[in-house]
Structure formats: structure tokens, C-alpha cells
Design an enzyme around this catalytic site. Structure first.
Site, PDB file in Angstrom:
ATOM      1  CB  CYS A 155      -0.962  -0.020   1.184  1.00  0.00           C
ATOM      2  SG  CYS A 155      -0.210  -0.514   2.748  1.00  0.00           S
TER       3      CYS A 155
HETATM    4  N1  LIG Z   1      -4.872  -4.155   4.683  1.00  0.00           N
HETATM    5  C1  LIG Z   1      -4.229  -3.465   3.746  1.00  0.00           C
HETATM    6  O1  LIG Z   1      -4.396  -2.228   3.625  1.00  0.00           O
HETATM    7  C2  LIG Z   1      -3.284  -4.139   2.816  1.00  0.00           C
HETATM    8  C3  LIG Z   1      -2.973  -5.474   2.928  1.00  0.00           C
HETATM    9  N2  LIG Z   1      -2.060  -6.039   2.063  1.00  0.00           N
HETATM   10  C4  LIG Z   1      -1.704  -7.452   2.167  1.00  0.00           C
HETATM   11  O2  LIG Z   1      -2.840  -8.223   1.770  1.00  0.00           O
HETATM   12  C5  LIG Z   1      -2.877  -9.449   2.506  1.00  0.00           C
HETATM   13  C6  LIG Z   1      -4.217  -9.518   3.227  1.00  0.00           C
HETATM   14  O3  LIG Z   1      -4.304  -8.409   4.109  1.00  0.00           O
HETATM   15  P1  LIG Z   1      -5.558  -8.134   5.034  1.00  0.00           P
HETATM   16  O4  LIG Z   1      -6.768  -8.665   4.388  1.00  0.00           O
HETATM   17  O5  LIG Z   1      -5.502  -6.733   5.427  1.00  0.00           O
HETATM   18  O6  LIG Z   1      -5.187  -9.044   6.301  1.00  0.00           O
HETATM   19  P2  LIG Z   1      -6.193  -9.679   7.350  1.00  0.00           P
HETATM   20  O7  LIG Z   1      -5.339 -10.030   8.509  1.00  0.00           O
HETATM   21  O8  LIG Z   1      -7.367  -8.809   7.543  1.00  0.00           O
HETATM   22  O9  LIG Z   1      -6.671 -11.017   6.643  1.00  0.00           O
HETATM   23  C7  LIG Z   1      -5.812 -12.046   6.228  1.00  0.00           C
HETATM   24  C8  LIG Z   1      -6.628 -13.303   6.023  1.00  0.00           C
HETATM   25  O10 LIG Z   1      -5.767 -14.319   5.527  1.00  0.00           O
HETATM   26  C9  LIG Z   1      -6.286 -15.589   5.877  1.00  0.00           C
HETATM   27  N3  LIG Z   1      -5.202 -16.419   6.419  1.00  0.00           N
HETATM   28  C10 LIG Z   1      -4.455 -16.190   7.516  1.00  0.00           C
HETATM   29  N4  LIG Z   1      -3.545 -17.175   7.659  1.00  0.00           N
HETATM   30  C11 LIG Z   1      -3.742 -18.035   6.635  1.00  0.00           C
HETATM   31  C12 LIG Z   1      -3.132 -19.254   6.230  1.00  0.00           C
HETATM   32  N5  LIG Z   1      -2.109 -19.765   6.896  1.00  0.00           N
HETATM   33  N6  LIG Z   1      -3.589 -19.869   5.118  1.00  0.00           N
HETATM   34  C13 LIG Z   1      -4.608 -19.349   4.419  1.00  0.00           C
HETATM   35  N7  LIG Z   1      -5.234 -18.203   4.759  1.00  0.00           N
HETATM   36  C14 LIG Z   1      -4.798 -17.562   5.847  1.00  0.00           C
HETATM   37  C15 LIG Z   1      -7.357 -15.341   6.949  1.00  0.00           C
HETATM   38  O11 LIG Z   1      -8.594 -15.550   6.312  1.00  0.00           O
HETATM   39  P3  LIG Z   1      -9.586 -16.685   6.844  1.00  0.00           P
HETATM   40  O12 LIG Z   1      -9.884 -16.277   8.263  1.00  0.00           O
HETATM   41  O13 LIG Z   1     -10.727 -16.598   5.939  1.00  0.00           O
HETATM   42  O14 LIG Z   1      -8.849 -17.986   6.790  1.00  0.00           O
HETATM   43  C16 LIG Z   1      -7.205 -13.895   7.303  1.00  0.00           C
HETATM   44  O15 LIG Z   1      -8.415 -13.300   7.618  1.00  0.00           O
HETATM   45  C17 LIG Z   1      -1.679  -9.412   3.468  1.00  0.00           C
HETATM   46  O16 LIG Z   1      -0.593 -10.080   2.886  1.00  0.00           O
HETATM   47  C18 LIG Z   1      -1.386  -7.923   3.576  1.00  0.00           C
HETATM   48  O17 LIG Z   1      -0.071  -7.670   3.918  1.00  0.00           O
HETATM   49  C19 LIG Z   1      -1.490  -5.336   1.056  1.00  0.00           C
HETATM   50  C20 LIG Z   1      -1.784  -4.011   0.888  1.00  0.00           C
HETATM   51  C21 LIG Z   1      -2.663  -3.301   1.771  1.00  0.00           C
HETATM   52  C1  LIG Z   2      -1.194   0.226   9.594  1.00  0.00           C
HETATM   53  C2  LIG Z   2      -0.268  -0.892   9.233  1.00  0.00           C
HETATM   54  O1  LIG Z   2       0.200  -1.628  10.085  1.00  0.00           O
HETATM   55  N1  LIG Z   2      -0.010  -1.043   7.935  1.00  0.00           N
HETATM   56  C3  LIG Z   2       0.786  -2.118   7.462  1.00  0.00           C
HETATM   57  C4  LIG Z   2       0.733  -2.155   5.973  1.00  0.00           C
HETATM   58  C5  LIG Z   2       1.468  -3.343   5.458  1.00  0.00           C
HETATM   59  C6  LIG Z   2       0.806  -4.096   4.405  1.00  0.00           C
HETATM   60  O2  LIG Z   2      -0.377  -4.241   4.372  1.00  0.00           O
HETATM   61  O3  LIG Z   2       1.576  -4.540   3.461  1.00  0.00           O
HETATM   62  P1  LIG Z   2       2.336  -5.914   3.114  1.00  0.00           P
HETATM   63  O4  LIG Z   2       1.491  -6.601   2.143  1.00  0.00           O
HETATM   64  O5  LIG Z   2       3.633  -5.520   2.524  1.00  0.00           O
HETATM   65  O6  LIG Z   2       2.546  -6.713   4.373  1.00  0.00           O
HETATM   66  C7  LIG Z   2       2.241  -1.977   7.934  1.00  0.00           C
HETATM   67  O7  LIG Z   2       2.735  -0.877   8.109  1.00  0.00           O
HETATM   68  O8  LIG Z   2       2.909  -3.018   8.073  1.00  0.00           O
END
Ligand SMILES: NC(=O)C1=CN([C@@H]2O[C@H](COP(=O)(O)OP(=O)(O)OC[C@H]3O[C@@H](n4cnc5c(N)ncnc54)[C@H](OP(=O)(O)O)[C@@H]3O)[C@@H](O)[C@H]2O)C=CC1
Ligand SMILES: CC(=O)N[C@@H](CCC(=O)OP(=O)(O)O)C(=O)O
Length: 346
Positions: A155
């Protein structure tokens, strides 16, 4: 904004019911070229999405176990899973769905050693790291159109790179001079609660974190290609949004108008980049819920430095929205398909 492309109907899967996965569902359920949508969950399989999120309580969206991936032919599989989990899933499923778009950091670095230094876990196999296409949509290479694996950018890097790449690509950014000050909303940390994201720690508080050691600093450096970058993220009390203020020294003096022309030229025809006229600056609320990046800029009076500001919604342009944009580009669909929603304001 988007036109229909006759006859294209994609079978799409999403793994993960966190914030990123659910944002994908929001976008994909109204995407004109998604014919089938299958949701997979490790921890919530057997439930419906409406049991996990009240906002979806009326929806008929069953959550399937990961093993069900065996049974369905998919054109695209989005992984909204944490790093490490994505590495395992890609290693197991690559080539089965035509394309995997991974939202984690697992495939963003070609050099596994850099990944291991910042993520503190083993990198994915080298062949997969080399195969993955980094999907910063506005700068994506031609290989995106035939990719099997797309690494969706982080992000902060999305906002920082869109702010600084026009200067860096034109050779106008003095190497090593870039400073990226960033503010993010709390949803960037995902749905799992933690001390750092506890209401009373975040509310009425602003704090820097991971100063100079954040993994997104490394990602920005690699893709900016202009030497070391000083990256300082801050957590601010809002749910969605990132505002980056990037500073860089210019190799030759430029006025604000020169900067504006360079950016106007670089982003001509890019539907999600809203370049603001000099004197107007971006704000997170103006992009909330949308795939827009708003960019504003100014040069210092002596023309030796540029300040470029970019606002995105971390869950849309910073994650799920850009992932859908990458799917559109990969399949030759209109770039804006499924992404035409206006920002939520106020
Ligand atoms: N939030 C953000 O703004 C951003 C996030 N990202 C990346 O996107 C990805 C998802 O982020 P986000 O949705 O925010 O994270 P969350 O923590 O909200 O959700 C991650 C989900 O991944 C699933 N999960 C966890 N462990 C496992 C596993 N071992 N095997 C399979 N599924 C698993 C779970 O879903 P369930 O409970 O359904 O199993 C969990 O809810 C991450 O890699 C994050 O770094 C990237 C850019 C921005
Ligand atoms: C507020 C907050 O904690 N933000 C996250 C955003 C990281 C993320 O979502 O990115 P990746 O897919 O690279 O893990 C952080 O700073 O680590």
C-alpha cells in the site's frame, strides 16, 4: 467509464476473509466480467461471509475450504493472505488457475535475500520470484498481459511510487535524496486485533513506527531505482487511507509548472490518476472507497526540490482495487471494469 467486452466472463476465486479479501468481494460482486465468484477460507470454511461480516448478512456467499480449490477451474485466484501463507499457496497452486494475483509481499522482490532480510522468513523459490510480475498497474511491464503470477504492490509503495516515479524515470530525481513521509489508517494492519491497533492506543494519537526499517521502504527503493529512500510511516486515527508526502532533490531546477507538465504527460490516459492543479492538494477522504490516486505537487522557490503528495485508499488502490485493475489489464478488459465507484464523501 468502462465499456463491455463481449463474451468475457471470468471464473474468479478469492482466498482469505480479512479486510483485503472482503474488499475484493465488494468489487468483484459488481464486476461486469466476473461470471463466477468462489470464496475460500482457512478459518471460516463452512460459514457464509455474512456470518463473518454483518455488512454481508443478506448475501449468499459460502466460504469453502482451501481443498475445494482442487475442484473448480478458475481463471483468476486472488490471494488476500499473509506473507508466508501466500508463498505456500502459490507454490502449491501455480499454473492451475490461469493467473494468481497475490496481495502479500511474498513475490514482490526478485532477490530472495532482500525479502528474507525484511520479512524474516524463507523466500519463495527463485524461479517463482523471477516469474512474478510486479503489478504497479500504471507502470506495469508488457509481461503483465501473459503473467501467471502477479505480485500486487504494497500500500505505501503504491502511493510513494506513483508520487515519485515520474521524476525518477525522467532522471530528474537526485539519487539518494528521496524522503517519504507517510500516514496510514488502521485497516492497513488487517482485521486481527493487536495492542498497536487497539482503539485506545490509536484514537486521538499519531505516531511514527518502523522508522527506516519498514519493509515497504525496501520495496520503494527497489522499484524507484533512485538510491536509498528515507521512509517514515505514521499511524493515524482513521480507518482507511494513506497520504504520502514525498520530497526529493531535483537534478536540474524546475518550476511547479514544469513538474505539473511532466506528471500530466506521464499519466496521460491513466483513468485512476487524478493530477491536481498546482495549489490544490490531495486528501484521503476524496479517494475513500475508490481506486483513485490523487496527486498534488509543488517545487521549492529555488526550483531545487520537489514535494509530491499522493492520497489513496489503502484497501482499494493500495490492495484490492489495484489487484482487480491488474486482472483487467491481464485479460485485456477495460482497465476501469468493476472499479467505477465514486469515492465515499463525507
Ligand atoms: N490491509 C491493507 O491495507 C493491505 C494489505 N495487504 C496485504 O494483503 C494481505 C491480506 O491483508 P488483510 O486482508 O488486510 O489481512 P487480514 O489479517 O485482515 O486477513 C488475512 C486473512 O488471511 C487468511 N489467512 C491467515 N492465515 C492463513 C493461512 N495460513 N492460510 C490461508 N489463509 C490464511 C485469513 O482468512 P480466513 O480467516 O478466511 O482464513 C485472514 O483473515 C496481506 O498479505 C497484507 O499484507 C497489502 C496491501 C494493503
Ligand atoms: C497500519 C499498518 O500496520 N499497515 C501495514 C501495511 C502493510 C501491508 O499491508 O503490506 P504488506 O502486504 O507488505 O505486508 C504496515 O505498516 O505493516
Amino acid at each position: 467509464m468502462s465499456e463491455e467486452v463481449e463474451g468475457v466472463g471470468l471464473r474468479v476465486g478469492v482466498v482469505g476473509t480479512g479486510y483485503g479479501g472482503t474488499e475484493l468481494v465488494r468489487l468483484l460482486t459488481s464486476h461486469p466480467h466476473v461470471d463466477e465468484l468462489h470464496l475460500y477460507s482457512e478459518s471460516q470454511a463452512g460459514k457464509g461471509l455474512g456470518e463473518v461480516y454483518a455488512a454481508w448478512r443478506d448475501a449468499d456467499l459460502p466460504l469453502l475450504p482451501l481443498e475445494a480449490l482442487e475442484e473448480t477451474e478458475l481463471d483468476v485466484l486472488f490471494l488476500a493472505t499473509p506473507h508466508g501463507a501466500s508463498r505456500e499457496l502459490v507454490t502449491r497452486w501455480i499454473g492451475r488457475p490461469q493467473v494468481i494475483v497475490d496481495l502479500s509481499g511474498d513475490f514482490r522482490f526478485r532477490d530472495g535475500a532482500v525479502y528474507e532480510r525484511f520479512y524474516r522468513m524463507p523466500a519463495a523459490p527463485r524461479s517463482l520470484l523471477e516469474e512474478a510480475v510486479y503489478g504497479l498497474a500504471e507502470f506495469a511491464p508488457p509481461e503483465l498481459s501473459r503473467a501467471r503470477l502477479v505480485a500486487n504492490p504494497g500500500c505505501f509503495p503504491t502511493a510513494a511510487l506513483l508520487a515519485l516515479l515520474p521524476l525518477a524515470k525522467a532522471g530528474l530525481l537526485r539519487p539518494g535524496s528521496a524522503i517519504v513521509d507517510a500516514k496510514t489508517g488502521v485497516s492497513g494492519a488487517g482485521r486481527s486485533p493487536s495492542l498497536a491497533t487497539h482503539f485506545s492506543e490509536v484514537n486521538e494519537n499519531v505516531r511514527p513506527y518502523n522508522v527506516f526499517v519498514h519493509r515497504h521502504g525496501a520495496e520503494i527503493e527497489v522499484y524507484l531505482g533512485a538510491g536509498p529512500v528515507s521512509f517514515v510511516p505514521h499511524l493515524v486515527p482513521m480507518t482507511r487511507g494513506i497520504l504520502v508526502t514525498a520530497y526529493g532533490e531535483l537534478v536540474e531546477p524546475m518550476t511547479t509548472e514544469d513538474l505539473f507538465e511532466l506528471y500530466r504527460h506521464t499519466y496521460a490516459g491513466r483513468p485512476f490518476v487524478r493530477l491536481l492543479r498546482p495549489g490544490t492538494y490531495p486528501e484521503t477522504k476524496a479517494v475513500q472507497g475508490s481506486n483513485f490516486v490523487d496527486i498534488g505537487l509543488i517545487a521549492t522557490a529555488d526550483g531545487r526540490k520537489a514535494v509530491v503528495m499522493a492520497a489513496i485508499d489503502n484497501l482499494v488502490k493500495g490492495a484490492a482495487g489495484q489487484a482487480v485493475q491488474n486482472m483487467n489489464l491481464r485479460f485485456g478488459l477495460p482497465e476501469t471494469a468493476g472499479l467505477v465507484g465514486r469515492p465515499l464523501y463525507p
